[in-house]
Enzyme design. Structure first.
Site, PDB file in Angstrom:
ATOM      1  N   ARG A 110       0.756  -1.221  -0.221  1.00 45.76           N
ATOM      2  CA  ARG A 110       0.108  -0.013   0.102  1.00 45.76           C
ATOM      3  C   ARG A 110       0.974   1.388  -0.068  1.00 45.76           C
ATOM      4  O   ARG A 110       0.260   2.278   0.525  1.00 45.76           O
ATOM      5  CB  ARG A 110      -0.863  -0.105   1.099  1.00 45.76           C
ATOM      6  CG  ARG A 110      -2.028  -1.326   1.107  1.00 45.76           C
ATOM      7  CD  ARG A 110      -3.093  -0.842   1.992  1.00 45.76           C
ATOM      8  NE  ARG A 110      -4.152  -1.956   1.963  1.00 45.76           N
ATOM      9  CZ  ARG A 110      -4.070  -3.138   2.903  1.00 45.76           C
ATOM     10  NH1 ARG A 110      -2.896  -3.447   3.738  1.00 45.76           N
ATOM     11  NH2 ARG A 110      -4.987  -4.133   2.784  1.00 45.76           N
ATOM     12  N   LYS A 132       2.194  11.135 -10.964  1.00 47.34           N
ATOM     13  CA  LYS A 132       1.148  10.567 -11.910  1.00 47.34           C
ATOM     14  C   LYS A 132       1.924   9.328 -12.177  1.00 47.34           C
ATOM     15  O   LYS A 132       3.023   9.223 -12.793  1.00 47.34           O
ATOM     16  CB  LYS A 132       0.762  11.296 -13.026  1.00 47.34           C
ATOM     17  CG  LYS A 132      -0.287  12.175 -12.626  1.00 47.34           C
ATOM     18  CD  LYS A 132      -0.662  13.198 -13.779  1.00 47.34           C
ATOM     19  CE  LYS A 132      -1.480  12.303 -14.794  1.00 47.34           C
ATOM     20  NZ  LYS A 132      -1.957  13.451 -16.013  1.00 47.34           N
ATOM     21  N   GLU A 174       7.914  16.853 -25.875  1.00 53.43           N
ATOM     22  CA  GLU A 174       7.159  17.311 -24.630  1.00 53.43           C
ATOM     23  C   GLU A 174       7.510  18.656 -23.943  1.00 53.43           C
ATOM     24  O   GLU A 174       6.875  19.389 -23.575  1.00 53.43           O
ATOM     25  CB  GLU A 174       7.441  15.992 -23.569  1.00 53.43           C
ATOM     26  CG  GLU A 174       6.648  16.094 -22.337  1.00 53.43           C
ATOM     27  CD  GLU A 174       5.122  15.788 -22.461  1.00 53.43           C
ATOM     28  OE1 GLU A 174       4.289  16.278 -22.087  1.00 53.43           O
ATOM     29  OE2 GLU A 174       5.143  14.615 -22.922  1.00 53.43           O
ATOM     30  N   LYS A 202       5.891  22.700 -14.181  1.00 50.52           N
ATOM     31  CA  LYS A 202       4.995  21.584 -13.718  1.00 50.52           C
ATOM     32  C   LYS A 202       5.013  21.535 -12.181  1.00 50.52           C
ATOM     33  O   LYS A 202       3.650  21.320 -11.840  1.00 50.52           O
ATOM     34  CB  LYS A 202       5.841  20.272 -14.245  1.00 50.52           C
ATOM     35  CG  LYS A 202       4.881  19.078 -13.846  1.00 50.52           C
ATOM     36  CD  LYS A 202       5.338  17.973 -14.824  1.00 50.52           C
ATOM     37  CE  LYS A 202       4.150  16.807 -14.333  1.00 50.52           C
ATOM     38  NZ  LYS A 202       4.441  15.694 -15.162  1.00 50.52           N
ATOM     39  N   GLU A 212      -5.502  16.372 -10.392  1.00 46.19           N
ATOM     40  CA  GLU A 212      -6.196  16.755 -11.522  1.00 46.19           C
ATOM     41  C   GLU A 212      -7.643  17.070 -11.444  1.00 46.19           C
ATOM     42  O   GLU A 212      -8.051  16.459 -12.302  1.00 46.19           O
ATOM     43  CB  GLU A 212      -5.691  15.796 -12.682  1.00 46.19           C
ATOM     44  CG  GLU A 212      -5.786  16.100 -13.979  1.00 46.19           C
ATOM     45  CD  GLU A 212      -5.147  15.072 -15.047  1.00 46.19           C
ATOM     46  OE1 GLU A 212      -4.268  15.627 -15.919  1.00 46.19           O
ATOM     47  OE2 GLU A 212      -5.659  13.918 -15.087  1.00 46.19           O
ATOM     48  N   ARG A 216      -4.539  21.102 -13.479  1.00 47.25           N
ATOM     49  CA  ARG A 216      -3.372  20.333 -13.706  1.00 47.25           C
ATOM     50  C   ARG A 216      -3.768  19.695 -15.172  1.00 47.25           C
ATOM     51  O   ARG A 216      -2.882  19.475 -15.791  1.00 47.25           O
ATOM     52  CB  ARG A 216      -3.246  19.187 -12.743  1.00 47.25           C
ATOM     53  CG  ARG A 216      -2.074  18.397 -13.231  1.00 47.25           C
ATOM     54  CD  ARG A 216      -1.741  17.310 -11.976  1.00 47.25           C
ATOM     55  NE  ARG A 216      -0.617  16.431 -12.430  1.00 47.25           N
ATOM     56  CZ  ARG A 216      -0.047  15.794 -11.431  1.00 47.25           C
ATOM     57  NH1 ARG A 216      -0.219  15.771 -10.244  1.00 47.25           N
ATOM     58  NH2 ARG A 216       1.069  14.855 -11.914  1.00 47.25           N
ATOM     59  N   ASN A 220      -1.629  18.244 -20.011  1.00 39.57           N
ATOM     60  CA  ASN A 220      -1.907  17.149 -21.047  1.00 39.57           C
ATOM     61  C   ASN A 220      -2.306  18.086 -22.387  1.00 39.57           C
ATOM     62  O   ASN A 220      -2.792  17.460 -23.232  1.00 39.57           O
ATOM     63  CB  ASN A 220      -3.326  16.518 -20.780  1.00 39.57           C
ATOM     64  CG  ASN A 220      -3.118  15.633 -19.828  1.00 39.57           C
ATOM     65  OD1 ASN A 220      -2.007  14.698 -19.564  1.00 39.57           O
ATOM     66  ND2 ASN A 220      -4.083  15.317 -18.555  1.00 39.57           N
ATOM     67  N   HIS A 223      -2.186  16.053 -25.711  1.00 38.55           N
ATOM     68  CA  HIS A 223      -1.876  14.787 -25.437  1.00 38.55           C
ATOM     69  C   HIS A 223      -3.257  14.045 -25.641  1.00 38.55           C
ATOM     70  O   HIS A 223      -3.389  12.902 -25.798  1.00 38.55           O
ATOM     71  CB  HIS A 223      -1.732  14.559 -23.948  1.00 38.55           C
ATOM     72  CG  HIS A 223      -0.346  14.730 -23.641  1.00 38.55           C
ATOM     73  ND1 HIS A 223       0.370  15.931 -23.620  1.00 38.55           N
ATOM     74  CD2 HIS A 223       0.587  13.921 -23.036  1.00 38.55           C
ATOM     75  CE1 HIS A 223       1.362  15.979 -23.181  1.00 38.55           C
ATOM     76  NE2 HIS A 223       1.782  14.709 -22.838  1.00 38.55           N
ATOM     77  N   HIS A 227      -2.264  10.427 -27.310  1.00 39.31           N
ATOM     78  CA  HIS A 227      -2.746   9.212 -26.831  1.00 39.31           C
ATOM     79  C   HIS A 227      -3.336   8.096 -27.914  1.00 39.31           C
ATOM     80  O   HIS A 227      -3.094   7.337 -28.013  1.00 39.31           O
ATOM     81  CB  HIS A 227      -3.177   9.375 -25.654  1.00 39.31           C
ATOM     82  CG  HIS A 227      -2.314   9.798 -24.285  1.00 39.31           C
ATOM     83  ND1 HIS A 227      -2.823  10.050 -23.230  1.00 39.31           N
ATOM     84  CD2 HIS A 227      -1.015   9.866 -24.300  1.00 39.31           C
ATOM     85  CE1 HIS A 227      -1.783  10.671 -22.425  1.00 39.31           C
ATOM     86  NE2 HIS A 227      -0.714  10.408 -22.987  1.00 39.31           N
ATOM     87  N   HIS A 239       6.171   9.024 -28.087  1.00 34.61           N
ATOM     88  CA  HIS A 239       5.264   9.664 -27.268  1.00 34.61           C
ATOM     89  C   HIS A 239       5.666  11.307 -27.762  1.00 34.61           C
ATOM     90  O   HIS A 239       4.523  11.806 -27.966  1.00 34.61           O
ATOM     91  CB  HIS A 239       5.593   9.489 -25.742  1.00 34.61           C
ATOM     92  CG  HIS A 239       4.471  10.641 -24.865  1.00 34.61           C
ATOM     93  ND1 HIS A 239       3.306  10.359 -24.901  1.00 34.61           N
ATOM     94  CD2 HIS A 239       4.961  11.587 -24.226  1.00 34.61           C
ATOM     95  CE1 HIS A 239       2.660  11.215 -24.160  1.00 34.61           C
ATOM     96  NE2 HIS A 239       3.463  11.912 -23.703  1.00 34.61           N
TER      97      HIS A 239
END
Length: 340
Positions: A110, A132, A174, A202, A212, A216, A220, A223, A227, A239
């Site tokens: 955990r 993330k 990026e 960032k 997010e 936030r 993206n 993106h 994606h 990417h």
């Protein structure tokens, strides 16, 4: 060395940027950790020393390795070795490694501490910072994951010299995003300052919206289409290459909605072109498939959602009709000259 703080209350940490900062790894491992599990990939020409008992755990190459099966494999190997919740995972590699090892650290016992040592430009300015983590499903990219902030991040710019040209250029895709998130003309800065500037942007966004819930989402930018292109093309595109196309598409979409003018679209194309990145759709792509994949995007909670430039800056926009999407698609389709 440049130190960039990520302010998140009791989960705050520092990002160290500069040549050779990976040698600081031992100093950022939590004192209580007796063992360190180093997750990396075969043949990575970078090594680290955490200054205590450690073992290297290898994961596969390519987006196919960014999976729940890999997370299970890593967690089982951690358990057999005897890694405890007081110990630490070090993610040594590109974004694929930091995303996957970070998720394994988030769910093993955990949650155990993780330190990222990103070895690609893309990972240093994006994947390794912000907490993330996640893996792919056959249905889409990054659909399973967790928010799990690292204990520290070491962005050693010295290792970027070891990258193949295409991998480095993918990172520039990026980086191009940050030009439109307040970074200005990043291409005019030395490498260390360029990386640190992206990390600062960032860090500031993450500090204001860790999970997010709103702002936030601007990270993206480019993106949503990116994606979809990666999934539809079975990751033939890197990417950053897909993000570059996604940035130009987002600009064309914003123009179609009268959010920005021709000059702003031209600036998107200039930045992408200056980095030697693609700006047009790959030939033969199925637009219906792309739209279907974009509808599965994590931001799409009330219809298709894109992060778009506009008079208030970059922000999420929902409820875009298919004819508008198609107008923007048409602007980034390759046009072949008809034979005379």
């Amino acid at each position: 060395m440049i130190v960039v703080p990520v302010a998140l209350g009791d989960r705050s940490y520092e990002v160290l940027v500069g040549p050779g900062v990976r040698s600081s790894l031992a100093s950022v491992i939590p004192e209580r950790s007796r063992r360190v599990a180093i997750v990396t990939q075969p043949e990575l020409p970078v090594a680290v020393d955490p200054g205590r008992e450690h073992r290297v755990f290898l994961m596969g190459q390519g987006e196919e390795a960014k999976s729940l099966a890999t997370v299970e494999q890593l967690c089982r190997e951690f358990s057999r070795w005897g890694l405890t919740r007081a110990d630490t995972v070090v993610a040594l590699g590109g974004g694929l490694v930091t995303d996957t090892a970070g998720f394994a650290a988030a769910v093993y016992h955990r949650g155990v501490a993780v330190v990222h040592v990103p070895t690609t430009l893309l990972a240093q300015i994006d994947a390794a910072v912000g907490g993330k983590t996640g893996v792919n499903l056959p249905e889409g990219k990054n659909l399973v994951g967790a928010f799990w902030q690292p204990h520290a991040v070491l962005c050693d710019t010295e290792v970027l010299a070891t990258l193949p040209e295409r991998e480095y250029r993918s990172g520039l895709g990026e980086l191009a995003k940050y030009h439109f998130l307040g970074g200005g003309r990043l291409d005019e800065l030395p490498l260390d300052e360029r990386v640190a500037s992206c990390v600062r942007i960032k860090a500031e966004v993450v500090g204001s919206d860790e999970r997010e819930g709103g702002r936030r989402a601007v990270l993206n930018y480019g993106h949503t289409l990116a994606h979809a292109l990666e999934t539809a093309g079975h990751y033939d595109l890197r990417h950053g290459e897909a993000v570059a196309i996604g940035l130009v598409y987002a600009a064309e979409l914003a123009r179609a909605l009268d959010r920005i003018d021709d000059e702003r679209v031209a600036e998107h194309r200039r930045v992408v072109s200056a980095y030697g990145l693609p700006s047009m759709l790959p030939p033969g792509v199925d637009l219906d498939e792309l739209v279907e994949l974009m509808a599965r995007d994590k931001k799409a909670v009330s219809g298709l959602t894109f992060v778009l430039d506009g008079p208030r800056g970059v922000e999420p926009v929902t409820g875009i009709d298919r004819p508008v999407l198609d107008r923007a698609f048409e602007a980034i389709r390759e046009r072949r000259e008809e034979p005379a």
